[in-house]
Design a protein around this motif. Structure first.
Motif, PDB file in Angstrom:
ATOM      1  N   ARG A  17       0.854  -1.093  -0.065  1.00  0.00           N
ATOM      2  CA  ARG A  17      -0.049   0.099  -0.152  1.00  0.00           C
ATOM      3  C   ARG A  17       1.006   1.237  -0.019  1.00  0.00           C
ATOM      4  NH1 ARG A  17      -3.400  -3.202   3.250  1.00  0.00           N
ATOM      5  NH2 ARG A  17      -2.490  -2.606   5.293  1.00  0.00           N
ATOM      6  N   ASP A 259      -6.598  -9.381   0.949  1.00  0.00           N
ATOM      7  CA  ASP A 259      -6.363  -8.077   1.136  1.00  0.00           C
ATOM      8  C   ASP A 259      -7.335  -7.390   2.047  1.00  0.00           C
ATOM      9  OD1 ASP A 259      -3.923  -8.076   0.022  1.00  0.00           O
ATOM     10  OD2 ASP A 259      -4.513  -7.456  -1.930  1.00  0.00           O
ATOM     11  N   SER A 260      -6.797  -6.782   2.893  1.00  0.00           N
ATOM     12  CA  SER A 260      -7.744  -5.973   3.878  1.00  0.00           C
ATOM     13  C   SER A 260      -8.380  -4.929   3.122  1.00  0.00           C
ATOM     14  CB  SER A 260      -7.033  -5.575   5.108  1.00  0.00           C
ATOM     15  OG  SER A 260      -5.912  -4.744   5.020  1.00  0.00           O
ATOM     16  N   THR A 261      -7.671  -4.150   2.289  1.00  0.00           N
ATOM     17  CA  THR A 261      -8.402  -3.323   1.481  1.00  0.00           C
ATOM     18  C   THR A 261      -9.462  -3.543   0.717  1.00  0.00           C
ATOM     19  OG1 THR A 261      -6.250  -2.440   1.202  1.00  0.00           O
ATOM     20  CG2 THR A 261      -7.909  -1.219  -0.212  1.00  0.00           C
ATOM     21  N   SER A 263     -11.398  -2.381  -1.885  1.00  0.00           N
ATOM     22  CA  SER A 263     -11.028  -2.237  -3.410  1.00  0.00           C
ATOM     23  C   SER A 263     -10.153  -3.118  -3.817  1.00  0.00           C
ATOM     24  CB  SER A 263     -10.793  -0.911  -3.703  1.00  0.00           C
ATOM     25  OG  SER A 263      -9.662  -0.309  -3.012  1.00  0.00           O
ATOM     26  N   SER A 264      -9.288  -3.983  -3.174  1.00  0.00           N
ATOM     27  CA  SER A 264      -8.543  -4.760  -3.981  1.00  0.00           C
ATOM     28  C   SER A 264      -9.152  -5.964  -4.275  1.00  0.00           C
ATOM     29  CB  SER A 264      -7.337  -5.299  -2.921  1.00  0.00           C
ATOM     30  OG  SER A 264      -6.679  -4.118  -2.638  1.00  0.00           O
ATOM     31  N   GLN A 287      -4.940  -3.745  -7.034  1.00  0.00           N
ATOM     32  CA  GLN A 287      -5.240  -2.708  -6.025  1.00  0.00           C
ATOM     33  C   GLN A 287      -5.653  -1.457  -6.779  1.00  0.00           C
ATOM     34  OE1 GLN A 287      -0.965  -3.048  -4.924  1.00  0.00           O
ATOM     35  NE2 GLN A 287      -1.863  -3.027  -2.667  1.00  0.00           N
ATOM     36  N   ARG A 289      -6.657   2.344  -6.823  1.00  0.00           N
ATOM     37  CA  ARG A 289      -6.564   3.973  -6.238  1.00  0.00           C
ATOM     38  C   ARG A 289      -7.579   4.774  -6.791  1.00  0.00           C
ATOM     39  NH1 ARG A 289      -1.711   5.469  -3.426  1.00  0.00           N
ATOM     40  NH2 ARG A 289      -2.824   7.429  -3.088  1.00  0.00           N
TER      41      ARG A 289
END
Length: 328
Positions: A17, A259-261, A263-264, A287, A289
């Motif tokens: 990240r 993945d904890s994100t 949007s991943s 990933q 952005r």
């Protein structure tokens, strides 16, 4: 309390990240393509949006002009595929010396049914192409269509016409989802598919570690393709929409919880070729952005062409190929 492996994976995700480039960084990056990847991406761009769109669906119009329309309908089963071509003469005169050829390929074995050499005005003809994927590839083949268009006007010669069309036969068509891979299994496989010592570490995995995939990975080196690219201009992707593209168009199965994100997107599939006695795994991490309209993609496969072929197909589906910055 998290285990040592979980802590290591958490630190890795945090590092990824932190290294996600900003919009300004992307503009400042110098082109980092090796010659082969830049040429491949240039050919994908030159193939046009119609070609790239058909890489994501089984049928549609490949080419349309005042004299000729070409439609395609495709079917795939593991390493084998077939395309039915539909040629429609839209001119008021016959198309003479009608000829269809394919660009040479070391990755695909073709069997093209013959077609007659004249297409009457208003006529539609069909032609079947059977093929087998011998080995992984990143650049789809070309279809060369040539014919004579009679002028039927005094003093004006006949036109000799040739069209070179990029065919939507891409590596993702020979991929099937690898289902029921858990987040823990994916993390283990991902960690064991990097570095020069992979062969030694893979031999310790056993058949059950990868949910049935480990046996196919023993002794298999892996290659990585990583790139940063911009989203399609004016398009805002919802993560669920991206997951649908992964599943329905790229034939990859989503692995949640890696993945904890939010949007991943993490996915896994199996690539089928005639040269391998078993299918080989493909791992993808994407990933996002959103505020900068950027994606960062990493693909791992057992050859460079595997990683490039899957990666470029993914970028063509959701991004602008002209903005790709190679991070490998």
């Amino acid at each position: 309390e998290e285990s040592a492996d979980e802590e290591e994976e958490r630190r890795r995700r945090e590092e990824e990240r932190r290294t996600m480039v900003s919009h300004g960084d992307l503009e400042d990056l110098a082109p980092a393509f090796v010659l082969s990847t830049s040429q491949i991406i240039a050919e994908w761009i030159a193939g046009g949006p119609t070609f790239r769109g058909l890489c994501l669906k089984p049928e549609g119009v490949l080419f349309d002009s005042p004299s000729l329309q070409i439609g395609v309908k495709t079917q795939y089963s593991k390493a084998a595929g077939r395309v039915m071509f539909f040629y429609g003469n839209r001119a008021p005169v016959p198309l003479k010396n009608f000829s269809i050829t394919l660009s040479p390929s070391t990755s695909l074995a073709f069997q093209l049914k013959p077609i007659k050499g004249i297409l009457e005005a208003g006529e539609q003809a069909q032609q079947l192409l059977n093929f087998v994927c011998l080995q992984e590839f990143a650049l789809p083949p070309e279809l060369i269509v040539s014919f004579t268009l009679p002028s039927h006007q005094p003093g004006i010669p006949d036109q000799e016409i040739e069209h070179k069309l990029r065919l939507p036969i891409c590596l993702t068509k020979f991929v099937t989802p690898k289902q029921n891979v858990t987040a823990a299994q994916f993390i283990h496989l991902w960690k064991n598919s990097q570095g020069n010592d992979y062969v030694e570490r893979a031999s310790l995995m056993g058949g059950e570690v990868g949910g049935g995939m480990g046996g196919a990975m023993v002794g298999m080196p892996f290659f990585e393709y990583s790139a940063v690219f911009k989203m399609i201009l004016g398009k805002v992707f919802d993560v669920n929409e991206i997951k649908m593209i992964f599943k329905n168009c790229l034939h990859l199965d989503i692995v949640d919880g890696v993945d904890s994100t939010p949007s991943s997107v993490v996915a896994v599939g199996e690539c089928w070729t005639q040269s391998n006695p078993v299918c080989t795994p493909v791992f993808v991490r994407l990933q996002t952005r959103e505020e900068m309209q950027l994606f960062r993609m990493t693909v791992r496969g057992h050859t460079n062409d595997t990683a490039w072929g899957i990666g470029i197909s993914l970028m063509a589906a959701i991004g602008e190929l002209e903005t790709v910055q190679d991070q490998s």
